[in-house]
Structures are given as structure tokens and as C-alpha cells.
Design an enzyme around this catalytic site. Structure first.
Site, PDB file in Angstrom:
ATOM      1  N   CYS A 120      -0.378   1.223  -9.212  1.00 55.21           N
ATOM      2  CA  CYS A 120      -0.476   0.387  -7.963  1.00 55.21           C
ATOM      3  C   CYS A 120      -1.719  -0.228  -7.519  1.00 55.21           C
ATOM      4  O   CYS A 120      -2.791   0.350  -7.483  1.00 55.21           O
ATOM      5  CB  CYS A 120       0.100   1.436  -6.686  1.00 55.21           C
ATOM      6  SG  CYS A 120       0.329   0.361  -5.466  1.00 55.21           S
TER       7      CYS A 120
ATOM      8  N   GLY B 287       0.624  -1.094  -0.115  1.00 55.29           N
ATOM      9  CA  GLY B 287       0.206   0.058   0.024  1.00 55.29           C
ATOM     10  C   GLY B 287       0.907   1.290  -0.153  1.00 55.29           C
ATOM     11  O   GLY B 287       0.507   2.164   0.446  1.00 55.29           O
TER      12      GLY B 287
ATOM     13  N   LYS C 280       5.722   3.311 -16.194  1.00 57.27           N
ATOM     14  CA  LYS C 280       5.698   2.184 -15.372  1.00 57.27           C
ATOM     15  C   LYS C 280       4.132   1.470 -15.525  1.00 57.27           C
ATOM     16  O   LYS C 280       3.244   1.924 -15.279  1.00 57.27           O
ATOM     17  CB  LYS C 280       5.895   2.085 -14.001  1.00 57.27           C
ATOM     18  CG  LYS C 280       5.782   0.638 -13.665  1.00 57.27           C
ATOM     19  CD  LYS C 280       6.677   0.414 -12.366  1.00 57.27           C
ATOM     20  CE  LYS C 280       7.013  -0.969 -12.015  1.00 57.27           C
ATOM     21  NZ  LYS C 280       7.766  -1.130 -10.651  1.00 57.27           N
TER      22      LYS C 280
ATOM     23  N   ILE D 156       6.714  -5.110 -16.115  1.00 55.65           N
ATOM     24  CA  ILE D 156       5.383  -4.823 -15.784  1.00 55.65           C
ATOM     25  C   ILE D 156       5.609  -4.853 -14.125  1.00 55.65           C
ATOM     26  O   ILE D 156       6.456  -4.936 -13.378  1.00 55.65           O
ATOM     27  CB  ILE D 156       4.586  -5.994 -15.969  1.00 55.65           C
ATOM     28  CG1 ILE D 156       5.098  -7.329 -15.261  1.00 55.65           C
ATOM     29  CG2 ILE D 156       4.314  -6.179 -17.347  1.00 55.65           C
ATOM     30  CD1 ILE D 156       4.232  -8.441 -15.483  1.00 55.65           C
ATOM     31  N   ASN D 157       4.338  -3.936 -13.818  1.00 55.59           N
ATOM     32  CA  ASN D 157       4.032  -3.964 -12.302  1.00 55.59           C
ATOM     33  C   ASN D 157       3.279  -5.036 -11.789  1.00 55.59           C
ATOM     34  O   ASN D 157       3.404  -6.289 -12.864  1.00 55.59           O
ATOM     35  CB  ASN D 157       3.244  -2.827 -12.016  1.00 55.59           C
ATOM     36  CG  ASN D 157       3.432  -2.316 -10.561  1.00 55.59           C
ATOM     37  OD1 ASN D 157       3.365  -3.129  -9.652  1.00 55.59           O
ATOM     38  ND2 ASN D 157       3.403  -1.043 -10.381  1.00 55.59           N
TER      39      ASN D 157
END
Ligand SMILES: Cc1cc2nc3c(=O)[nH]c(=O)nc-3n(C[C@H](O)[C@H](O)[C@H](O)COP(=O)(O)O)c2cc1C
Length: 305
Positions: free
Chosen positions: A131, A73, A165, A191-192
Site C-alpha cells: 500500500c 489510507g 499482491k 498490480i497495485n
């Protein structure tokens, strides 16, 4: 002739194609005790936001088959403390310092970009568009128009190379890649993590308190490789490959598939000195293959189409 491991990603020149992946090894000091960090072309720090963030409730990580789920997080110390305490040290390790930024909203990304532009000794800004572990955190990576708007606004606020990203959690990653390129991103990275879950059926509980988290590690390598292959053919700007890289062969798989450089993430939790091992492995693999300049192998995959 000595081996040449240097790579050039548009305006970003690196002495080695190896970089750290954001969030997997802090800001340099966590790895510095294991080996000489000059094997890395650049260190990429954990995402920085405007204000400090505590992140999600614990537990925040869980091991899975061939990987891990995390829902940290975006815990970080925030801009002011980072600039004062951490960035000066990050600059001192030898490799170039790449700052990864994340915002709650559009204005926060732009604010951070403008502020970091005024700081010396930063080689590039990486925009964490993707994210998956915070509410609303995926918008800029999943909607091409939103992505283009954000990357353009950041581009206008800095002279630094901008790295966008990308998230794998989309239907057509090439559409997002092209939007970031059109907005002026200098480099893409992919990649994320992939949104995933791990549960304990006996306890009827998810293994991370956030319920879902980001899957990373060797399990995601084939997905990352496919995305790097597709994206590098869809855009003209260089692409950095990330996802499950654990050894020198993985690095070279990504580079022939179109990556101009790579980032090491989850492997650093398992082998904090993987950068050194992989660097040594790259040299011996290239010698065996008769390749003198690693840059020459980028995108050389033969697919027959
Ligand atoms: C514990 C953990 C924290 C992460 N934190 C961030 C982050 O703050 N910002 C970001 O852009 N990516 C973050 N990532 C994603 C990694 O940089 C990388 O894109 C992803 O893990 C895939 O690479 P890997 O399989 O080599 O780990 C994080 C990954 C992990 C495992």
C-alpha cells in the site's frame, strides 16, 4: 458445447475469471443491487487490518486524465467487526470470498493470517504487500528478502491459498515475484497502484491531503500489462492481472499476456455493473474468436521471443 469460462489458479478454482479488486467495491453489498454477482468468480474485499483504521485526512481522491489518484489510507472496520458483521454477508453473495489483509508490521500480517485461517468460507487470502498511501507501507513489496520472509511466515500459518499482491513501484518486479513464489505463495496478483500526484497550481495545493496517492484506472493498463507479461514468464505460479481493466477486450489482453484471472477496480466507480457488461462481452468475443474454453487463451501472446 457451451462456453467454459472457468479458470484454475493452482488450488483456487473459479467459475469465472472476473474478480473484484480490493478497495473498489467494498465487500459485495455495494454491487449486489446492480446485477447478479454470479458473473464474478470471486469477490475480493477491501484490505482488513487487526484494528479499525480511519484512513487518511480528506480529500482522499482526485480524478486525473484516464484515471484517479487515491490516498484512502486503508480505512477499514478491523478484524473483529469484519468477522462478525461483514464476512458472513460476503460469503452469501455466491462468488467465492477472498479476504485481503494488510498489516502495519510483520506481526500484524501473521496474526491476521492465523485468525483468518480459523474462519470458515474463505477461498483465499490476498496479502496487500504494497500500500503506497501509508507510512512504511511499501517495505514488503519493494525488498525481495522482506517479501520472502513475510510470505513464508504467512504461508506457514494457513492452509488457505495465499495470493501475494505486487507493487509496480519497484525497479525489478520479477525479483519480488520470484521471492514470493519461493516463499510459497500460490498465486501472484499485479498490480497495485502507481505512486502519483495531482495538484491545483492556482491554489498551490495537492489535490489529496496526503500529497501523493495511488494512480489507477485506464492510465495504468499498459504498465500493468507489461508487468503481468514479465512476471508470468518469471514464475511458475498463476498470476491475476489488475490495472485499468474497463471492458472485455482489456480482460482478454491481460489473459493472452499471461493472466489466469483478472480483477476489476476503478471501472466499478464509473460503471458499477461493469462485471455484468464485461461478462457478456467476454462470451460474445470468445464465440466470435471460436474459443470454447477461456483458460486456453492464457499466455498465448506471440512475441517472437
Ligand atoms: C479507491 C481505491 C482503494 C483501494 N484500496 C485497496 C486496498 O485496500 N487494498 C489493496 O490491496 N488494493 C487497493 N486498491 C488497489 C486496487 O485493488 C487495484 O490494485 C488498483 O486500483 C489497480 O486496478 P484498477 O486500475 O482496475 O483500479 C485500491 C484502489 C482504489 C482506486
Amino acid at each position: 458445447m457451451p462456453l467454459d469460462l472457468s479458470v484454475k489458479l493452482g488450488p483456487l478454482e473459479l467459475a469465472s475469471p472476473l474478480m473484484t479488486a480490493s478497495g473498489c467495491s467494498g465487500y459485495g453489498k455495494e454491487l449486489d443491487r446492480y446485477h447478479d454477482l454470479s458473473v464474478y468468480g470471486a469477490l475480493v474485499g477491501k484490505s482488513i487490518s487487526r484494528n479499525p483504521r480511519l484512513g487518511n485526512p480528506y480529500p482522499r481522491t482526485a480524478e486525473t486524465a484516464a484515471g484517479m489518484i487515491n490516498a484512502i489510507g486503508l480505512q477499514n472496520e478491523g478484524f473483529d467487526s469484519f468477522v462478525k458483521e461483514t464476512l458472513p454477508k460476503m460469503r452469501g453473495f455466491g462468488p467465492k470470498a477472498v479476504v485481503n489483509i494488510v498489516g502495519h508490521d510483520f506481526d500484524e500480517y501473521v496474526w491476521l493470517t492465523e485468525r483468518f485461517d480459523a474462519e470458515p468460507g474463505i477461498a483465499a487470502l490476498e496479502l496487500n504487500l504494497s500500500c503506497p498511501n501509508v507510512a512504511g507501507g511499501m517495505r514488503f513489496a519493494t525488498d525481495a528478502a522482506e517479501c520472502e520472509k513475510l510470505v513464508r511466515a504467512c504461508r506457514e500459518k494457513t492452509r488457505l491459498p495465499v495470493i501475494a499482491k505486487l507493487s509496480p513501484n519497484v525497479t525489478d518486479v520479477c525479483e519480488i515475484a520470484r521471492a514470493a513464489e519461493a516463499a510459497g505463495a500460490d498465486i501472484l496478483c499485479a498490480i497495485n497502484t502507481l505512486v502519483g500526484m495531482a495538484v491545483d497550481w492556482r491554489a498551490r495545493k495537492p489535490l489529496v491531503a496526503n500529497v501523493t496517492g495511488g494512480l489507477s484506472g485506464p492510465a495504468v493498463k499498459p504498465v500493468a500489462l507489461r508487468i503481468v507479461h514479465q512476471v508470468s514468464r518469471a514464475v511458475k505460479i498463476p498470476v491475476i492481472g489488475i490495472g485499468g481493466i474497463s471492458n472485455a477486450d482489456d480482460v482478454l489482453d491481460f489473459m493472452v499476456s499471461g493472466a489466469s484471472a483478472v480483477q476489476l477496480g476503478t471501472i466499478l466507480f464509473v460503471e458499477p455493473d461493469a462485471g455484468q457488461t464485461i461478462y457478456n462481452g467476454l462470451k460474445s468475443r470468445l464465440l466470435d474468436a471460436g474459443v470454447q474454453r477461456i483458460a486456453d487463451i492464457v499466455g498465448t501472446l506471440e512475441t517472437g521471443r
